[in-house]
Design an enzyme around this catalytic site. Structure first.
Site, PDB file in Angstrom:
ATOM      1  N   ASN A   7       0.862  -1.187   0.000  1.00 51.48           N
ATOM      2  CA  ASN A   7       0.000   0.000   0.000  1.00 51.48           C
ATOM      3  C   ASN A   7       0.894   1.231   0.000  1.00 51.48           C
ATOM      4  OD1 ASN A   7      -1.822   2.024   0.396  1.00 51.48           O
ATOM      5  ND2 ASN A   7      -2.453   1.394   2.468  1.00 51.48           N
ATOM      6  N   LYS A   9       0.053   4.233  -0.292  1.00 54.98           N
ATOM      7  CA  LYS A   9      -0.618   5.414   0.272  1.00 54.98           C
ATOM      8  C   LYS A   9      -0.402   6.619  -0.678  1.00 54.98           C
ATOM      9  CE  LYS A   9      -0.248   3.271   4.756  1.00 54.98           C
ATOM     10  NZ  LYS A   9      -0.108   3.401   6.195  1.00 54.98           N
ATOM     11  N   HIS A 102      -9.735   1.181   5.261  1.00 54.53           N
ATOM     12  CA  HIS A 102      -8.428   1.441   5.890  1.00 54.53           C
ATOM     13  C   HIS A 102      -8.614   2.500   6.986  1.00 54.53           C
ATOM     14  CE1 HIS A 102      -4.278   2.578   6.512  1.00 54.53           C
ATOM     15  NE2 HIS A 102      -3.924   1.496   5.839  1.00 54.53           N
ATOM     16  N   GLU A 104      -6.916   4.924   7.852  1.00 59.09           N
ATOM     17  CA  GLU A 104      -6.640   6.301   7.429  1.00 59.09           C
ATOM     18  C   GLU A 104      -7.839   6.898   6.686  1.00 59.09           C
ATOM     19  OE1 GLU A 104      -2.918   5.460   5.471  1.00 59.09           O
ATOM     20  OE2 GLU A 104      -1.954   5.131   7.407  1.00 59.09           O
ATOM     21  N   GLU A 169      -5.241  -4.428  11.009  1.00 61.68           N
ATOM     22  CA  GLU A 169      -4.178  -3.438  11.159  1.00 61.68           C
ATOM     23  C   GLU A 169      -4.452  -2.608  12.408  1.00 61.68           C
ATOM     24  OE1 GLU A 169      -2.206  -2.237   7.206  1.00 61.68           O
ATOM     25  OE2 GLU A 169      -4.098  -1.193   7.266  1.00 61.68           O
ATOM     26  N   GLY A 175       2.719   2.632  10.832  1.00 60.98           N
ATOM     27  CA  GLY A 175       3.689   3.702  10.613  1.00 60.98           C
ATOM     28  C   GLY A 175       4.472   4.100  11.853  1.00 60.98           C
ATOM     29  N   SER A 205       3.572  -1.803  10.470  1.00 64.40           N
ATOM     30  CA  SER A 205       5.024  -1.853  10.615  1.00 64.40           C
ATOM     31  C   SER A 205       5.632  -3.204  10.230  1.00 64.40           C
ATOM     32  CB  SER A 205       5.442  -1.468  12.044  1.00 64.40           C
ATOM     33  OG  SER A 205       5.025  -0.136  12.331  1.00 64.40           O
TER      34      SER A 205
END
Ligand code: 13P
Length: 243
Positions: A7, A9, A102, A104, A169, A175, A205
């Site tokens: 991904n 991003k 996701h 985010e 996740e 991150g 991670s």
């Protein structure tokens, strides 16, 4: 067979895609492509404008690389929806997978759109990668499973015969360099698998130094990789860890 998803991003530009694609194809070709292909499905999720460029840059290994979109519109069909990209368009340009949910995107207000996004993806004959993950306070309060079970409830009316991937996740592991510990991941994956019949990937991670340990687990069906997927050699090491 493990699923390894890159991904990207909101990273990359035209030069990055050419470079990444070339380095990845060279590395893949110099290693045993057949062995890697049998061990892992390699799925790459670039930003929308670079999906086609990545296809061209990896054309020599196009059968080894599957494309995934990072987002999809909740609107159906075509229409006056400026800036939106429909599931049918993603299918049309050759994507096979779409990330849905996701964390985010949930943080950008996607929560209420996810049911419709899932429907659109499935109706376009694409495969959703449905992402779930708890914030740190929920884990610390002992409510991680309740939180995840609630997010997963959107899947309860989907035909189990439908192809779909679930990605676990934990938000605090994304991150941060702080991977969740293996026992906690395995416990969560086992609970998810007891309730749903789809493969469950881990994200947060993941890097070449921890991928071997994670992917050796029989309840971890793959990895959703963010930062480490931006370096093709590092990403290929993660793919190799699946073999
Ligand atoms: P990192 O691998 O950078 O932690 O990102 C994980 C992620 O969000 C993949 O979707």
């Amino acid at each position: 067979m493990k699923y390894i998803i890159a991904n990207w991003k909101m990273h990359s530009n035209y030069a990055f895609v050419q470079d990444w694609g070339q380095t990845f194809v060279n590395a893949l070709t110099s290693q045993k492509v057949e062995v890697i292909k049998n061990a892992a499905q390699i799925i790459i999720s670039p930003p929308f404008p670079y999906i086609h460029d990545l296809m061209s840059a990896t054309a020599d290994q196009s059968e080894s690389i599957i494309l995934c979109a990072q987002n999809v519109s909740h609107h159906t069909g075509a229409g006056a929806y400026t800036g939106e990209v429909s599931a049918e368009m993603l299918k049309d340009i050759g994507c096979q997978y779409v990330l849905v949910g996701h964390s985010e995107r949930r943080a950008m207000g996607d929560n209420d759109l996810l049911e419709q996004k899932l429907k659109n993806v499935l109706e376009a004959d694409l495969i959703p990668v449905f992402c779930v993950g708890e914030p740190l306070e929920e884990r610390e309060a002992g409510r991680a499973w309740d939180f995840i079970a609630n997010q997963l409830s959107l899947l309860k009316n989907i035909d189990p015969a439908q192809q779909l991937l679930i990605a676990y996740e934990p938000i605090w592991a994304i991150g941060t360099g702080q991977t969740a510990n293996l026992e906690d991941i395995e416990e969560m994956h086992t609970q998810i698998k007891a309730a749903y019949n789809w493969p469950v990937l881990y994200g947060g991670s993941v890097k070449s130094s921890n991928a071997g340990k994670l992917l050796a687990s029989s309840v971890i069906d793959g990895a959703l990789v963010g930062g480490a997927s931006l370096k093709p050699d590092e990403f290929l090491s993660i793919v190799e860890a699946a073999s």
